[in-house]
Design a protein around this motif. Structure first.
Motif, PDB file in Angstrom:
ATOM      1  N   LEU A  13       0.831  -1.195   0.000  1.00  0.00           N
ATOM      2  CA  LEU A  13       0.000   0.000   0.000  1.00  0.00           C
ATOM      3  C   LEU A  13       0.871   1.252   0.000  1.00  0.00           C
ATOM      4  CD1 LEU A  13      -2.927   0.963  -0.025  1.00  0.00           C
ATOM      5  CD2 LEU A  13      -2.844   0.953   2.477  1.00  0.00           C
ATOM      6  N   GLY A  14       1.944   1.247   0.760  1.00  0.00           N
ATOM      7  CA  GLY A  14       2.863   2.381   0.767  1.00  0.00           C
ATOM      8  C   GLY A  14       3.526   2.594  -0.582  1.00  0.00           C
ATOM      9  N   GLN A  15       3.900   1.509  -1.240  1.00  0.00           N
ATOM     10  CA  GLN A  15       4.514   1.617  -2.566  1.00  0.00           C
ATOM     11  C   GLN A  15       3.509   2.139  -3.593  1.00  0.00           C
ATOM     12  OE1 GLN A  15       5.884  -2.438  -2.894  1.00  0.00           O
ATOM     13  NE2 GLN A  15       7.976  -1.861  -2.386  1.00  0.00           N
ATOM     14  N   ILE A  16       2.271   1.683  -3.490  1.00  0.00           N
ATOM     15  CA  ILE A  16       1.219   2.167  -4.399  1.00  0.00           C
ATOM     16  C   ILE A  16       0.997   3.661  -4.194  1.00  0.00           C
ATOM     17  CG2 ILE A  16      -1.280   2.073  -4.861  1.00  0.00           C
ATOM     18  CD1 ILE A  16      -1.033  -1.006  -4.247  1.00  0.00           C
ATOM     19  N   GLN A  17       0.904   4.071  -2.949  1.00  0.00           N
ATOM     20  CA  GLN A  17       0.681   5.488  -2.656  1.00  0.00           C
ATOM     21  C   GLN A  17       1.848   6.338  -3.164  1.00  0.00           C
ATOM     22  OE1 GLN A  17       0.044   5.057   1.560  1.00  0.00           O
ATOM     23  NE2 GLN A  17      -2.177   5.131   1.329  1.00  0.00           N
ATOM     24  N   ALA A  18       3.063   5.863  -2.979  1.00  0.00           N
ATOM     25  CA  ALA A  18       4.238   6.617  -3.439  1.00  0.00           C
ATOM     26  C   ALA A  18       4.260   6.711  -4.967  1.00  0.00           C
ATOM     27  CB  ALA A  18       5.516   5.968  -2.924  1.00  0.00           C
ATOM     28  N   ALA A  19       3.994   5.593  -5.635  1.00  0.00           N
ATOM     29  CA  ALA A  19       3.994   5.595  -7.105  1.00  0.00           C
ATOM     30  C   ALA A  19       2.899   6.510  -7.638  1.00  0.00           C
ATOM     31  CB  ALA A  19       3.821   4.172  -7.641  1.00  0.00           C
ATOM     32  N   ASP A  20       1.722   6.461  -7.033  1.00  0.00           N
ATOM     33  CA  ASP A  20       0.622   7.305  -7.495  1.00  0.00           C
ATOM     34  C   ASP A  20       0.895   8.784  -7.209  1.00  0.00           C
ATOM     35  OD1 ASP A  20      -0.602   5.088  -8.506  1.00  0.00           O
ATOM     36  OD2 ASP A  20      -2.236   5.042  -7.049  1.00  0.00           O
ATOM     37  N   PHE A  21       1.594   9.086  -6.118  1.00  0.00           N
ATOM     38  CA  PHE A  21       1.995  10.460  -5.842  1.00  0.00           C
ATOM     39  C   PHE A  21       2.923  10.973  -6.941  1.00  0.00           C
ATOM     40  CE2 PHE A  21       4.956  13.563  -4.086  1.00  0.00           C
ATOM     41  CZ  PHE A  21       4.083  14.527  -3.616  1.00  0.00           C
ATOM     42  N   VAL A  22       3.885  10.142  -7.336  1.00  0.00           N
ATOM     43  CA  VAL A  22       4.797  10.519  -8.422  1.00  0.00           C
ATOM     44  C   VAL A  22       4.002  10.763  -9.703  1.00  0.00           C
ATOM     45  CG1 VAL A  22       6.694   9.714  -9.896  1.00  0.00           C
ATOM     46  CG2 VAL A  22       6.808   9.372  -7.418  1.00  0.00           C
ATOM     47  N   LEU A  23       3.014   9.925  -9.961  1.00  0.00           N
ATOM     48  CA  LEU A  23       2.193  10.090 -11.167  1.00  0.00           C
ATOM     49  C   LEU A  23       1.416  11.409 -11.140  1.00  0.00           C
ATOM     50  CD1 LEU A  23       0.925   6.449 -11.661  1.00  0.00           C
ATOM     51  CD2 LEU A  23       2.431   7.730 -13.196  1.00  0.00           C
ATOM     52  N   VAL A  24       0.891  11.776  -9.991  1.00  0.00           N
ATOM     53  CA  VAL A  24       0.178  13.056  -9.884  1.00  0.00           C
ATOM     54  C   VAL A  24       1.133  14.206 -10.167  1.00  0.00           C
ATOM     55  CG1 VAL A  24      -0.967  14.647  -8.275  1.00  0.00           C
ATOM     56  CG2 VAL A  24      -1.625  12.234  -8.337  1.00  0.00           C
ATOM     57  N   GLU A  25       2.309  14.163  -9.559  1.00  0.00           N
ATOM     58  CA  GLU A  25       3.288  15.236  -9.757  1.00  0.00           C
ATOM     59  C   GLU A  25       3.757  15.308 -11.214  1.00  0.00           C
ATOM     60  OE1 GLU A  25       4.302  17.620  -7.436  1.00  0.00           O
ATOM     61  OE2 GLU A  25       2.565  16.744  -6.415  1.00  0.00           O
ATOM     62  N   LEU A  26       4.020  14.160 -11.813  1.00  0.00           N
ATOM     63  CA  LEU A  26       4.439  14.157 -13.209  1.00  0.00           C
ATOM     64  C   LEU A  26       3.322  14.640 -14.129  1.00  0.00           C
ATOM     65  CD1 LEU A  26       6.577  10.897 -13.344  1.00  0.00           C
ATOM     66  CD2 LEU A  26       7.388  13.225 -13.796  1.00  0.00           C
ATOM     67  N   THR A  27       2.082  14.320 -13.783  1.00  0.00           N
ATOM     68  CA  THR A  27       0.942  14.805 -14.568  1.00  0.00           C
ATOM     69  C   THR A  27       0.893  16.329 -14.540  1.00  0.00           C
ATOM     70  OG1 THR A  27      -0.358  12.805 -14.174  1.00  0.00           O
ATOM     71  CG2 THR A  27      -1.587  14.789 -14.752  1.00  0.00           C
ATOM     72  N   LEU A  28       1.052  16.894 -13.359  1.00  0.00           N
ATOM     73  CA  LEU A  28       1.047  18.361 -13.241  1.00  0.00           C
ATOM     74  C   LEU A  28       2.197  18.975 -14.045  1.00  0.00           C
ATOM     75  CD1 LEU A  28       0.214  18.683  -9.453  1.00  0.00           C
ATOM     76  CD2 LEU A  28      -1.312  19.151 -11.377  1.00  0.00           C
ATOM     77  N   TYR A  29       3.362  18.368 -13.939  1.00  0.00           N
ATOM     78  CA  TYR A  29       4.521  18.868 -14.682  1.00  0.00           C
ATOM     79  C   TYR A  29       4.288  18.764 -16.184  1.00  0.00           C
ATOM     80  CZ  TYR A  29       9.228  19.297 -16.529  1.00  0.00           C
ATOM     81  OH  TYR A  29      10.330  19.686 -17.253  1.00  0.00           O
ATOM     82  N   LEU A  30       3.789  17.608 -16.623  1.00  0.00           N
ATOM     83  CA  LEU A  30       3.575  17.407 -18.061  1.00  0.00           C
ATOM     84  C   LEU A  30       2.472  18.301 -18.625  1.00  0.00           C
ATOM     85  CD1 LEU A  30       4.103  13.559 -18.197  1.00  0.00           C
ATOM     86  CD2 LEU A  30       5.425  15.276 -19.477  1.00  0.00           C
ATOM     87  N   ASP A  31       1.554  18.741 -17.765  1.00  0.00           N
ATOM     88  CA  ASP A  31       0.540  19.694 -18.227  1.00  0.00           C
ATOM     89  C   ASP A  31       1.176  20.992 -18.708  1.00  0.00           C
ATOM     90  OD1 ASP A  31      -1.576  18.000 -17.763  1.00  0.00           O
ATOM     91  OD2 ASP A  31      -2.150  18.923 -15.854  1.00  0.00           O
ATOM     92  N   THR A  32       2.301  21.355 -18.111  1.00  0.00           N
ATOM     93  CA  THR A  32       2.967  22.607 -18.494  1.00  0.00           C
ATOM     94  C   THR A  32       4.223  22.388 -19.326  1.00  0.00           C
ATOM     95  OG1 THR A  32       4.181  22.658 -16.403  1.00  0.00           O
ATOM     96  CG2 THR A  32       2.074  23.839 -16.484  1.00  0.00           C
ATOM     97  N   HIS A  33       4.667  21.137 -19.409  1.00  0.00           N
ATOM     98  CA  HIS A  33       5.867  20.802 -20.193  1.00  0.00           C
ATOM     99  C   HIS A  33       5.591  19.547 -21.030  1.00  0.00           C
ATOM    100  CE1 HIS A  33       7.302  23.069 -16.698  1.00  0.00           C
ATOM    101  NE2 HIS A  33       8.281  23.496 -17.487  1.00  0.00           N
ATOM    102  N   PRO A  34       4.625  19.612 -21.930  1.00  0.00           N
ATOM    103  CA  PRO A  34       4.180  18.404 -22.637  1.00  0.00           C
ATOM    104  C   PRO A  34       5.224  17.791 -23.569  1.00  0.00           C
ATOM    105  CG  PRO A  34       3.156  20.350 -23.585  1.00  0.00           C
ATOM    106  CD  PRO A  34       3.885  20.797 -22.355  1.00  0.00           C
ATOM    107  N   HIS A  35       6.277  18.491 -23.880  1.00  0.00           N
ATOM    108  CA  HIS A  35       7.279  17.954 -24.807  1.00  0.00           C
ATOM    109  C   HIS A  35       8.515  17.418 -24.101  1.00  0.00           C
ATOM    110  CE1 HIS A  35       4.780  19.474 -27.974  1.00  0.00           C
ATOM    111  NE2 HIS A  35       4.828  20.689 -27.445  1.00  0.00           N
ATOM    112  N   ASP A  36       8.480  17.348 -22.781  1.00  0.00           N
ATOM    113  CA  ASP A  36       9.610  16.831 -22.009  1.00  0.00           C
ATOM    114  C   ASP A  36       9.599  15.302 -22.088  1.00  0.00           C
ATOM    115  OD1 ASP A  36      11.413  15.928 -20.068  1.00  0.00           O
ATOM    116  OD2 ASP A  36      11.035  17.656 -18.777  1.00  0.00           O
ATOM    117  N   GLN A  37      10.405  14.765 -22.969  1.00  0.00           N
ATOM    118  CA  GLN A  37      10.409  13.322 -23.213  1.00  0.00           C
ATOM    119  C   GLN A  37      10.891  12.518 -22.005  1.00  0.00           C
ATOM    120  OE1 GLN A  37       9.101  11.607 -25.938  1.00  0.00           O
ATOM    121  NE2 GLN A  37       8.258  13.668 -26.189  1.00  0.00           N
ATOM    122  N   LYS A  38      11.825  13.060 -21.255  1.00  0.00           N
ATOM    123  CA  LYS A  38      12.307  12.353 -20.058  1.00  0.00           C
ATOM    124  C   LYS A  38      11.183  12.228 -19.019  1.00  0.00           C
ATOM    125  CE  LYS A  38      15.953  12.237 -16.628  1.00  0.00           C
ATOM    126  NZ  LYS A  38      17.165  12.868 -16.104  1.00  0.00           N
ATOM    127  N   ALA A  39      10.430  13.299 -18.822  1.00  0.00           N
ATOM    128  CA  ALA A  39       9.313  13.264 -17.881  1.00  0.00           C
ATOM    129  C   ALA A  39       8.229  12.305 -18.369  1.00  0.00           C
ATOM    130  CB  ALA A  39       8.737  14.658 -17.678  1.00  0.00           C
TER     131      ALA A  39
END
Length: 88
Positions: A13-39
């Motif tokens: 459950l902790g690993q799921i929560q951590a992975a999903d947190f990263v996904l939320v943060e990356l989603t926010l980042y990609l909303d403003t940087h959609p061409h960042d291939q590394k992200a």
């Protein structure tokens, strides 16, 4: 009926929560940087990792989501069996 919660339950459950947190943060980042291939690559890796973790969690401990996002196994409805992930 409550399922027996063990160390693996909390670890997964902790690993799921951590992975999903990263996904939320990356989603926010990609909303403003959609061409960042590394992200985008990191997003895809964490999405696959999150899916894998959830596939390991749900058969043993029950569904994480309702509304058809988590399959329910063995022809029985298990959603009503707690504790739910937000209760621990």
């Amino acid at each position: 009926m409550n399922r027996k919660l063990d160390d693996e339950y909390y670890q997964l459950l902790g690993q799921i929560q951590a992975a999903d947190f990263v996904l939320v943060e990356l989603t926010l980042y990609l909303d403003t940087h959609p061409h960042d291939q590394k992200a985008l690559q990191q997003f895809n890796q964490f999405q696959q990792y999150s899916t894998k973790l959830k596939a390991a969690f749900e058969p043993k401990y029950g569904p994480l989501f309702q509304f058809g996002n988590s399959p329910d196994g063995e022809n029985k409805w298990e959603w009503g069996q707690g504790p739910w992930p937000w209760q621990v």
